[in-house]
Every structure is written in structure tokens, then in C-alpha cells.
Write a protein that holds these residues in place. Structure first.
Motif, short mmCIF file in Angstrom:
data_model
loop_
_atom_site.label_atom_id
_atom_site.label_comp_id
_atom_site.label_asym_id
_atom_site.label_seq_id
_atom_site.Cartn_x
_atom_site.Cartn_y
_atom_site.Cartn_z
N SER A 238 0.82 -1.22 0.00
CA SER A 238 0.00 0.00 0.00
C SER A 238 0.85 1.26 0.00
CB SER A 238 -0.95 0.00 1.18
OG SER A 238 -0.21 -0.20 2.35
N GLU A 239 2.11 1.13 0.39
CA GLU A 239 2.96 2.32 0.35
C GLU A 239 3.07 2.88 -1.06
OE1 GLU A 239 7.01 2.36 2.03
OE2 GLU A 239 5.93 1.75 3.85
N VAL A 240 3.29 1.98 -2.01
CA VAL A 240 3.33 2.41 -3.41
C VAL A 240 1.94 2.83 -3.85
CG1 VAL A 240 4.05 1.78 -5.75
CG2 VAL A 240 4.91 0.49 -3.81
N ALA A 241 0.98 2.00 -3.52
CA ALA A 241 -0.36 2.20 -4.07
C ALA A 241 -0.95 3.55 -3.67
CB ALA A 241 -1.27 1.06 -3.64
N SER A 277 6.17 12.13 -6.68
CA SER A 277 7.48 12.50 -6.15
C SER A 277 7.56 12.40 -4.63
CB SER A 277 7.84 13.91 -6.59
OG SER A 277 6.81 14.76 -6.16
N SER A 278 6.43 12.10 -3.98
CA SER A 278 6.51 11.91 -2.53
C SER A 278 6.92 10.50 -2.19
CB SER A 278 5.16 12.16 -1.85
OG SER A 278 4.57 13.28 -2.37
N TYR A 279 6.85 9.63 -3.17
CA TYR A 279 7.18 8.23 -2.91
C TYR A 279 8.70 8.06 -2.94
CZ TYR A 279 7.45 3.20 -3.49
OH TYR A 279 7.77 1.87 -3.34
N LEU A 280 9.27 7.96 -1.74
CA LEU A 280 10.72 7.84 -1.65
C LEU A 280 11.06 6.41 -1.28
CD1 LEU A 280 11.41 11.13 0.31
CD2 LEU A 280 11.40 10.76 -2.15
N ASN A 281 11.66 5.75 -2.23
CA ASN A 281 11.87 4.33 -2.03
C ASN A 281 13.30 3.99 -2.40
OD1 ASN A 281 11.61 1.44 -2.35
ND2 ASN A 281 11.30 1.88 -4.52
N ASP A 367 3.56 17.77 -7.86
CA ASP A 367 4.75 17.63 -7.04
C ASP A 367 4.63 18.41 -5.75
OD1 ASP A 367 7.17 17.11 -6.08
OD2 ASP A 367 8.26 18.40 -7.46
N SER A 368 3.82 17.90 -4.83
CA SER A 368 3.60 18.64 -3.60
C SER A 368 4.83 18.58 -2.71
CB SER A 368 2.42 18.05 -2.86
OG SER A 368 2.68 16.69 -2.60
N SER A 369 5.70 17.63 -2.97
CA SER A 369 6.85 17.49 -2.08
C SER A 369 7.92 18.50 -2.39
CB SER A 369 7.42 16.11 -2.23
OG SER A 369 7.93 15.97 -3.52
#
Ligand code: ADP
Ligand code: MG
Length: 726
Positions: A238-241, A277-281, A367-369
Motif C-alpha cells: 500500500s505504500e506504493v499504491a 514525487s513523494s514516494y521515496l523508495n 509535485d507537492s513534495s
């Protein structure tokens, strides 16, 4: 031994025909390199057969057993005899068919190949048949129950459900060298799971399950009716999703009309999901690419995607990308690679650019981040997105992307590329490295980075700078969170896009604070005073409680700073004591939140520290009197949010470079004055180009209000029309 060697070297070597079974085995080994290749072929066949449920069972990484059971249309009993002969397929009849086929497999080679390098059995039942039939195959032929090739063998009637079950046992049993090359069975198993996972994400209306032999639980399972997002959630977590963006090209974007109005690139559909862009993996997830429903690895696509993300993600972070392209089948050549994993298609470069543009604008708009990652932006401004290839492992990275040249649409300036100016001005730019406009360049243009002597006001004491890059205070104040939220909510997508693609051109009018920049093929004039006011507001907000410090040794008295203002104006001002008092009363807040430190000394209120809102961003000391006057007279200190917003706005104002006064406006028209102005202008140009525009490009969320401060003055295609007429 020695004798036979010397004999061989004297006799002419004779050409011998290899045994058919060897030829077939070699051919098969090119198509099926590892168990996951076999599985991919079998999956494609099951999907082609219209199945809605596909189950996979694996033993020892697929080397011992690979079994796939589907509920598709099945294979006719009579076809089972020739099923495993090479080039037997129900999917094409003529060469012409090859060119327009839209199913997955079509060369009739997969099953034949597998039968040459494994013990293969197939059980299948069509709807029309009351019984299922089972056959064993070896080397492309039907085999009898002893597993030996037997031309008289017949399909054996058995009980079974509609659909097909294909069982591959002892893969590569007769290719010992290949068998030895597999280092670990669990590696092979994870490759199989990867293939199933990707097909499961992509294939609608088909459920998948996968299991290791002898283990009770499923490694993965999806429902046929699940949406793509649901499938990504269950397969990738769910982190990605929860950080997914839906990418879907409109028919106009697909046609690439703004690229070439006449040319048809044959791009029919581009859909998919990509992480924002908030998904930092930190872990690399292989991109999932399907072209015409075929799982492929497409290096050009990989390259452009990485180049776009590199701009939005900090180094070392990896996005999730699933893209499905539909391209006119006649434009595709799938036969360039035996495993059909790679393919070529016409207008590759144009199609790549269309997708790149779309992905870029999608990420930029959401890109809210941007605003929360200021420190990254500062360091990433030193990266050059178009040159820095993150994945050097892909073989094609050294091939430059060929561009379809259309002179009037070429973007000629890219801020990320070096300019002539940087070669010509080496010396001066080196000394200007720490300079900034107005009076502040004197502050920082010293020999050392840390300890700097203050210049503009002789009466200001020594000062020093420090910027803490390492520790970051997380701000949990609800007022700040809500201010940040309203910044991202009021961001205008198109305008933000214009800035995220911008490259600085030059100052048009330093008095009115107008400058020119280019974005895509268009040229804009902007009121940089207004734009920077917003940018600096956002930066001050982003870095709230994380400012650097500009320390003034001994401090400067507020009385002294403010009296400069009182002397220079006849306007009715609030009494100086009241101004100082209202600031002094809030001194703890100023110190904790804003690094503005004030202490009392011999009846004076001395300022000993001021904030640096971001690295390399400074202000002119001559604006300090206004700044403090406004702090002491305009801020509503009763209401937390209004107060913080007010102070942040004042800090933004403080940082806008002052208009440069030209000689007509000044009584002093000496040569010295001119030179001074010139060097100030140069410093300002440098500051705008190298400090400010990179921030505008990377971090700015342009609100609608800035619209009036930006005017498009030309576009390249338009200019071409003008020139053509001349
Ligand atoms: P291709 O897929 O290129 O036609 P294959 O060797 O993979 O060649 O398969 C040969 C033929 O066997 C297919 O054309 C199809 O008619 C049949 N076939 C294979 N697998 C299945 C299946 N799971 N369900 C129904 N038919 C199948
Ligand atoms: Mg096939």
C-alpha cells in the motif's frame, strides 16, 4: 592423443551436419534461457486462450517442475498431435498475418522448444469435448507412456476441467552446461514470481496465483475483477499504491500534433500508473513495460523515465513505473530478439518524447513534495539531469537519443546545459561564486566561506555565516502545516509547469525588475520582483525553523537600523520606541522560529543574528530598516497563524533584490557610479541565473496570482513564421 591432434591439423577439416536433435536443442536454448522465459511463453498462451484464471505451481525454481493450469478454450484433440512441432500455431497462417497479429505469441515455437529441453505433458479439454486429453512430448514429438518418442502414440482420454494444464518437468535435463549455470533455485523462483506479478498487474479480467510445490500458501494471488490499482496494492504494497498517479494520454497527446502535425507516429494508447514525487523508495523496482500487451524491456523508455524522475526524486530514490503502450502492429518488429523480450518500432524517438513530456508535466503538476524538500533541491541544483545517467548498466545508455529535428520547435536552451558564458567568464564567476545582488554581495564576497566581514554599513560589526545541512527539525505547528497546505492547493498547474521548464535569459529592465526566460519553445518576460516574492515566501515557509544563521558579532542596534528610515522619510511613522517595543516583546518567538536574535545592551536593543532562509540566498542590508519597521508595526502578534504568515511574508520581501537605479535617476553620474552599477547588474544577473532560477525551476509552485507577472512575448514557431515572410 598427440597423434590425433597433429592429424587433425594436417587434414582439411570436414563439415558435418549436426544431428537434428542437437540443432533443435540449440535453437530451443536460445529461446528458453531460464525457467522464467518458459513461464512467460506459457502465460502468454494461456492469456491468448481467453482464460480468466491462471494458476502456477513451481518446484526448485522451475527447474524441476513448472506447471500452469488455465481455464481457457483448450486445445482440440486432433491438434494435440502436432502441438509441439516447430512452427505449428493456430495464430497465423501467412506471413502477412505476422505483420498484423495482436496476440502474444505467434511463431509456434514456444511449446516445440520446451519439448526439446524438458519432459513436457499437456492435458487439455475444450468445451465441445466431453473428455480431457493428455499427451506427453519429447523432442517435438508425441511420446508413449515410457517417455520415448512414438509416432503412433495417441492422446489419452482423462477426466479434467475445461482448459489446459501444461506440465514442464526437468527443464534443461539434456543441456547439462546450462543446468550448471543456475546458481540458485530461489533466484530462478523470484524471476518467475516477477514475471507473474507483472502480467498480473497488466492483464485485466484474469486472476493469477502462484505457489511453490509442497507449500500450503500462495506466493501471490489476484482476483480477475480487481482494478489495476487494487492489484498494485496487493502485489507491491500500500505504500506504493497510495502514491500512484494515473498516466493516460489523450488522443491529442498520442497523435503528437504539436510535434509534427502531419506525421502519424502510430501511437494508439499509453496508459499506466507511476509513483509521485513523494514516494521515496530506496529499493529498485524494475519498471513494468508492456507494448501491445507483451511484457518487454525497453531501454529507451527506461532511459527517459529515469531522466524525468531524476529531476523530481532525491538521488538513490526509485520510482514505481507501470506503462502500457499500444502501437500499430505494422510499426513493430518483434523478431529482433529470440526471447521476444526486446522489440523495435518506428518513430521511437518521437514516441519517447511524447511520453517524457507527459510524465514530466504529470509529476510537475502534482509535485507537492517540492516545497518540503528544500535541502534536496539545493543540492540537486548542482545535478545536471540530462547528463547524469543513473543506470549505466543498460547497454544502450551510450547511444544518444536521436531527435526528430523540426527547426521551429527545437528548444534551444536548456538551463541544465553549460552556456558559453561559463567558459568566457571563468575568472569573474569564480570570484562571484558567493556573491549576491545589492549590498549583500559585499557581505559574502570574502575569501573565506564561514567567517565573513560585513562591508556595506561601516558601523555594522563583524558577522559570520553558518548553515546547518545535517539536522532537520520537523515542524508540527498546525499553523505552518496549514500555510504549507494552502501553498500547494493554490498552485497553478500550467504556470508551475512553465517555471519547472524555465531557463534564464537575462534582465530586461533592472529598474522595473523585469527579466526574460525561456520555457519550452516560448519566451516570457516576468516581473521577477513579484515572482521572487512568492518563491521566497515558499522557501521561508519550507525551511521554517531550519534557517541558517548570519551572526553579527557585537550586534547592531535596532535604534540605529531604524533611524536610517526615520531620517530618510517625511512620512508619518509610528514612534520608533513603539516599533522597537513590539519587536522586543516577541524576542523569544523571533529567536526560536526565525533565528532573529536580539539582546539588550546599555539601553540599546541589538540584533545579533539574522536568518538565512536558504543556502546562497541573501538580502541587501539596506532593506533592513523597512524590514524591522514593518515587523514592529504591521504584524498581528495576537493570532499565531497571521503572525507567522506575516513574518514569513516580510522575510520574503526582504529577500527580493532591490531595483537597480540607473544614472538618469541619480544625481551621481560619475564614471565610478556607472561602473558600480554595471558590476551590480552583473552580480544580479549571476545571482538570478545561478541561484534563483534553479530554485524556480525545481521548487516553485506558482500560484494563479503570479499569472499577471508573467507574459509570453514570443514563441519559436511564431517567430519562424515572421522570418519566413521576410
Ligand atoms: P504460438 O503461441 O506462437 O502460436 P506456441 O508454441 O506457444 O506457439 O503454441 C502453439 C499453439 O498451441 C498455439 O497457437 C495454441 O493454438 C496452442 N496452445 C498453446 N497453449 C495453449 C493454451 N494454454 N490454451 C489453448 N491453446 C494453447
Ligand atoms: Mg505462444
Amino acid at each position: 592423443m598427440a597423434q590425433s591432434l597433429s592429424k587433425a591439423s594436417t587434414d582439411a577439416r570436414r563439415i558435418k551436419r549436426l544431428d537434428d536433435s542437437v540443432v533443435n536443442r540449440i535453437a530451443a536454448g536460445e529461446i528458453i534461457i531460464q525457467p522464467a522465459n518458459a513461464l512467460k511463453e506459457l502465460l502468454e498462451n494461456s492469456i491468448d486462450a481467453g482464460s480468466t484464471m491462471i494458476e502456477i505451481l513451481v518446484k526448485e525454481g522451475g527447474l524441476k517442475l513448472l506447471q500452469i493450469t488455465d481455464n481457457g478454450h483448450g486445445i482440440d484433440k486432433d491438434d494435440m498431435k502436432i502441438l509441439c512441432e516447430r512452427f505449428t500455431t493456430s495464430k497465423i497462417e501467412t506471413y502477412h498475418d505476422l505483420e498484423r497479429i495482436s496476440t502474444y505469441g505467434f511463431r509456434g515455437e514456444a511449446l516445440a522448444s520446451i519439448s526439446h529441453i524438458s519432459r513436457l505433458s499437456v492435458t487439455s479439454k475444450t468445451k465441445a469435448s466431453p473428455l480431457a486429453y493428455k499427451c506427453q512430448y519429447v523432442n517435438g514429438q508425441l511420446a508413449n507412456s515410457n517417455g520415448r518418442s512414438d509416432p503412433n502414440a495417441e492422446p489419452k482420454p482423462v477426466a479434467g476441467k475445461d482448459g489446459t494444464q501444461i506440465t514442464v518437468e526437468d527443464l534443461f535435463y539434456n543441456v547439462p552446461s546450462r543446468l550448471k549455470s543456475f546458481r540458485s533455485k530461489s533466484d530462478e523462483f523470484s524471476k518467475i514470481v516477477d514475471v507473474v506479478t507483472r502480467y498480473a498487474v497488466h492483464t485485466n479480467q484474469v486472476g493469477f496465483s502462484c505457489k511453490k510445490f509442497g507449500e500450503p500458501y500462495l506466493v501471490l494471488s489476484t482476483r480477475p475483477q480487481a482494478t489495476t490499482e487494487e492489484k498494485i496494492r496487493s502485489l507491491y504494497g500500500s505504500e506504493v499504491a497510495s502514491e500512484l498517479l494515473n498516466l493516460n494520454l489523450t488522443s491529442e497527446e498520442l497523435s503528437g500534433v504539436d510535434r509534427s502535425p502531419t506525421q502519424d507516429f502510430g501511437l494508439l494508447e499509453v496508459t499506466g500508473f507511476v509513483s509521485n514525487s513523494s514516494y521515496l523508495n530506496k529499493k529498485k523496482i524494475t519498471h513494468i513495460f508492456f507494448i501491445n500487451d507483451r511484457l518487454v524491456s525497453c531501454n529507451p523508455l527506461k532511459r527517459i523515465i529515469n531522466s524525468v524522475y531524476q529531476f523530481f526524486l532525491p538521488k538513490g530514490s526509485h520510482p514505481f513505473v507501470y506503462l502500457s503502450l499500444k502501437i500499430k502492429p505494422e510499426n513493430i518488429d518483434v523478431n529482433i530478439h529470440p526471447t521476444k523480450r526486446e522489440l523495435r518500432f518506428l518513430y521511437e524517438d518521437d514516441i519517447m518524447e511524447i511520453i517524457r513530456d507527459k510524465l514530466h508535466s504529470l509529476l510537475a503538476a502534482t509535485d507537492s513534495s517540492r516545497k518540503f524538500r528544500s535541502q534536496n533541491a539545493i543540492s540537486s541544483s548542482k545535478r545536471r539531469p540530462d547528463f547524469d545517467e543513473p543506470d549505466s548498466s543498460s547497454y544502450a545508455t551510450h547511444q544518444p537519443i536521436k531527435k526528430y529535428r523540426q527547426e521551429n520547435r527545437l528548444v534551444r536552451v536548456d538551463a541544465s546545459q553549460a552556456k558559453l558564458e561559463s567558459f568566457l567568464n571563468k575568472e569573474s564567476s569564480a570570484t562571484e561564486e558567493t556573491s549576491s545582488p545589492g549590498g549583500a554581495q559585499n557581505l559574502s564576497s570574502s575569501k573565506q566561506d564561514d567567517e565573513v566581514s560585513v562591508g556595506p554599513d561601516a558601523n555594522m560589526a563583524q558577522s559570520s555565516y553558518s548553515y546547518n545541512d545535517t539536522e532537520w527539525t520537523d515542524v508540527k505547528l498546525s499553523s505552518i502545516i496549514s500555510l504549507k497546505k494552502s501553498v500547494s492547493e493554490s498552485a497553478d498547474r500550467d504556470l508551475t509547469n512553465i517555471f519547472s521548464n524555465c531557463s534564464y535569459v537575462g534582465i530586461v529592465d533592472e529598474k522595473k525588475r523585469l527579466c526574460c526566460f525561456q520555457s519550452d519553445v516560448r519566451l516570457y518576460v516576468c516581473d521577477y520582483g513579484a515572482v521572487l516574492n512568492e518563491l521566497f515566501y515558499q522557501m521561508t515557509l519550507d525551511n521554517f525553523m531550519n534557517y541558517g544563521e548570519m551572526r553579527l558579532v557585537d550586534g547592531v542596534a535596532l535604534e540605529e537600523i531604524l533611524s536610517a528610515l526615520y531620517k530618510s522619510t517625511d512620512e508619518q511613522l509610528k514612534p520608533i520606541e513603539e516599533v522597537i517595543l513590539s519587536i522586543w516583546e516577541m524576542k523569544e518567538m523571533f529567536e526560536t522560529y526565525f533565528k532573529i536574535k536580539i539582546f539588550e545592551h546599555e539601553g540599546e536593543h541589538r540584533v545579533s543574528c539574522l536568518p538565512l532562509i536558504a543556502k546562497d540566498i541573501t538580502f541587501s542590508m539596506s532593506k533592513l530598516p523597512f524590514f524591522f519597521y514593518r515587523l514592529g508595526s504591521l504584524i498581528d502578534y495576537e493570532d499565531e497563524k497571521a503572525c507567522l504568515e506575516g513574518i514569513i511574508r516580510e522575510l520574503a520581501l526582504l529577500h527580493i533584490p532591490e531595483p537597480l537605479v540607473s544614472d538618469e535617476d541619480s544625481e551621481d553620474s560619475s564614471v565610478e557610479h556607472d561602473n558600480n552599477l554595471l558590476s551590480k547588474k552583473e552580480a544580479l544577473e549571476h545571482y538570478l541565473e545561478h541561484r534563483v532560477f534553479p530554485l524556480l525551476k525545481q521548487k516553485f509552485l506558482a500560484p494563479k496570482e503570479v499569472d499577471s507577472a508573467v507574459v509570453q512575448i514570443a514563441d519559436l514557431p511564431g517567430l519562424y513564421k515572421v522570418f519566413e515572410r521576410c
